[in-house]
Design a protein around this motif. Structure first.
Motif, PDB file in Angstrom:
ATOM      1  N   THR A   1      11.216  76.666  46.990  1.00 30.32           N
ATOM      2  CA  THR A   1      12.111  75.176  46.275  1.00 30.32           C
ATOM      3  C   THR A   1      13.292  75.376  46.065  1.00 30.32           C
ATOM      4  O   THR A   1      13.747  76.314  46.857  1.00 30.32           O
TER       5      THR A   1
ATOM      6  N   LYS B   1      12.365  64.277  34.089  1.00 30.14           N
ATOM      7  CA  LYS B   1      10.892  64.942  32.810  1.00 30.14           C
ATOM      8  C   LYS B   1      11.568  64.767  31.363  1.00 30.14           C
ATOM      9  O   LYS B   1      10.649  65.380  30.645  1.00 30.14           O
TER      10      LYS B   1
ATOM     11  N   ALA C   1       3.684  68.164  39.242  1.00 28.88           N
ATOM     12  CA  ALA C   1       5.410  67.396  39.504  1.00 28.88           C
ATOM     13  C   ALA C   1       5.602  66.472  40.222  1.00 28.88           C
ATOM     14  O   ALA C   1       5.611  67.551  41.700  1.00 28.88           O
ATOM     15  N   ARG C   2       6.527  65.985  40.256  1.00 33.33           N
ATOM     16  CA  ARG C   2       7.050  66.330  42.154  1.00 33.33           C
ATOM     17  C   ARG C   2       8.405  66.493  41.999  1.00 33.33           C
ATOM     18  O   ARG C   2       9.149  66.019  40.571  1.00 33.33           O
ATOM     19  N   TYR C   3       9.016  67.611  42.496  1.00 35.66           N
ATOM     20  CA  TYR C   3      10.019  68.938  42.200  1.00 35.66           C
ATOM     21  C   TYR C   3      10.954  68.150  43.255  1.00 35.66           C
ATOM     22  O   TYR C   3      10.700  69.367  44.041  1.00 35.66           O
TER      23      TYR C   3
ATOM     24  N   ASN D   1       5.658  61.683  37.229  1.00 37.29           N
ATOM     25  CA  ASN D   1       6.251  62.663  36.464  1.00 37.29           C
ATOM     26  C   ASN D   1       6.030  62.110  34.883  1.00 37.29           C
ATOM     27  O   ASN D   1       6.229  62.618  34.109  1.00 37.29           O
TER      28      ASN D   1
ATOM     29  N   TYR E   1      14.915  62.945  39.114  1.00 36.06           N
ATOM     30  CA  TYR E   1      14.050  64.775  38.665  1.00 36.06           C
ATOM     31  C   TYR E   1      13.418  64.702  37.852  1.00 36.06           C
ATOM     32  O   TYR E   1      13.885  64.479  36.868  1.00 36.06           O
ATOM     33  N   LYS E   2      15.725  65.085  36.803  1.00 31.40           N
ATOM     34  CA  LYS E   2      16.239  65.129  35.447  1.00 31.40           C
ATOM     35  C   LYS E   2      15.346  63.750  34.556  1.00 31.40           C
ATOM     36  O   LYS E   2      15.411  64.141  33.668  1.00 31.40           O
TER      37      LYS E   2
ATOM     38  N   SER F   1      10.876  70.943  32.464  1.00 30.27           N
ATOM     39  CA  SER F   1      12.019  71.813  32.803  1.00 30.27           C
ATOM     40  C   SER F   1      13.572  71.804  31.761  1.00 30.27           C
ATOM     41  O   SER F   1      13.474  70.989  31.248  1.00 30.27           O
TER      42      SER F   1
END
Length: 335
Positions: free
Chosen positions: A179, A145, A73-75, A89, A141-142, A113
């Motif tokens: 992270t 996901k 994933a791209r976090y 993602n 990001y959220k 996540s």
């Protein structure tokens, strides 16, 4: 048993690789880089190269595997190009699941996540069944996901056995990037955290998260989500434990949110002009308004998810960052 791990060079992915090796699996590791990453270099794994967005590369990686652990994933909490994050993602998830279905693998463990779950209201603790209000999803990001989980639901309906795991905020050795959570530890250890924000999170050992992936493949129910979490801590509680295991002093000054919003807006604007990554973003400040508390009881009960004591988790992380030159000094035992 042969297992494929996508995103095997990453923080969680590399620990999943180790957990699978310890369980006796043959492991194939899908990575993007042309050279074997340091986290995998000394491990007995079959390293293959490819992008999760490339159907040909993914199909070749999946071929001959019994299980797939889709960790890639791209976090990031800063996304100047949110389309790229969504391509990786969401689109990458679709590519991996399609290849897994075509190859007839027995199970796919999809690493989601807690970002895809409900945002708890103050004073609440969310779990897998807490209804998600899409209007409260903060950041690219959220959102990506959350959308990726919707893709897994499509494949479950089509007959593919997919088990979803939702790690909270993992901490431990090997967080080389680091992270966002790891960066908090590094900043604290380097004396770059004179104050804190009144926020909170669920902190978990990355080793427990990796073991949770293996347990999900063995015991998880198709289409179900499992929060791979540990203990809920306010930021002040987190920093006080970190102070005990590191020998440093926890900050006492609490910052209000309003001036941080102004600073984040300025930081983002300056970073766009410079082409750099901002240290503080609007999304991180917006998320800091919430106590991101989650209940891992379902994973503990159904999977047997380990719950390593948080002081042991943070002590090991501190030692790793100091041993690898991220921070000065040596870890100390608590008094």
């Amino acid at each position: 048993m042969r297992s494929l791990v996508t995103g095997a060079a990453g923080f969680i992915g590399s620990h999943v690789v180790r957990a699978l090796l310890a369980a006796g699996d043959e492991v194939r590791a899908l990575v993007r880089d042309s050279e074997p990453p340091p986290s995998l270099r000394l491990l007995p794994v079959d390293v293959v190269r490819g992008d999760v967005r490339d159907p040909v590369a993914v199909a070749a990686a999946v071929r001959g595997c019994d299980r797939v652990f889709h960790v890639a994933a791209r976090y990031a909490l800063w996304a100047p190009r949110s389309d790229e994050m969504r391509d990786i993602n969401v689109g990458g998830t679709r590519t991996v699941l399609a290849a897994s279905q075509a190859a007839g693998v027995s199970v796919v463990v999809h690493t989601s996540s807690v970002a895809a779950l409900a945002v708890p209201h103050r004073g609440e603790v969310a779990d897998e069944a807490t209804p998600v209000d899409a209007r409260r999803i903060v950041g690219a990001y959220k959102r990506s996901k959350y959308e990726a989980e919707a893709v897994t639901e499509e494949f479950v309906r089509a007959g593919l056995r997919v088990v979803i795991v939702n790690p909270s905020f993992p901490v431990g050795p090997g967080d080389a990037k680091p992270t966002p959570t790891g960066q908090v530890l590094v900043d604290f250890l380097c004396g770059r955290m004179p104050a804190y924000v009144d926020t909170g999170m669920n902190v978990v050992s990355v080793r427990d998260v990796a073991q949770g992936h293996v347990l999900a493949a063995e015991k998880g129910r198709t289409g179900e989500r499992y929060i791979l979490g540990g203990v809920n801590l306010t930021m002040r509680e987190f920093l006080e434990i970190l102070a005990r295991v590191s020998g440093r002093t926890a900050p006492r000054l609490r910052l209000p949110i309003a001036p941080l919003m102004v600073a984040a807006a300025w930081n983002e604007g300056a970073s766009r002009l410079r082409g750099s990554t901002p240290r503080l973003t609007l999304d991180t400040v917006r998320m800091a308004r919430h106590l991101m508390f989650y209940n891992p009881a379902k994973a503990v009960r159904e999977l047997g998810l380990p719950q390593t004591p948080i002081e042991d988790v943070l002590r090991e992380a501190v030692e790793w960052y100091r041993d690898h030159g991220y921070a000065p000094g040596r870890a100390t035992s608590p008094v």
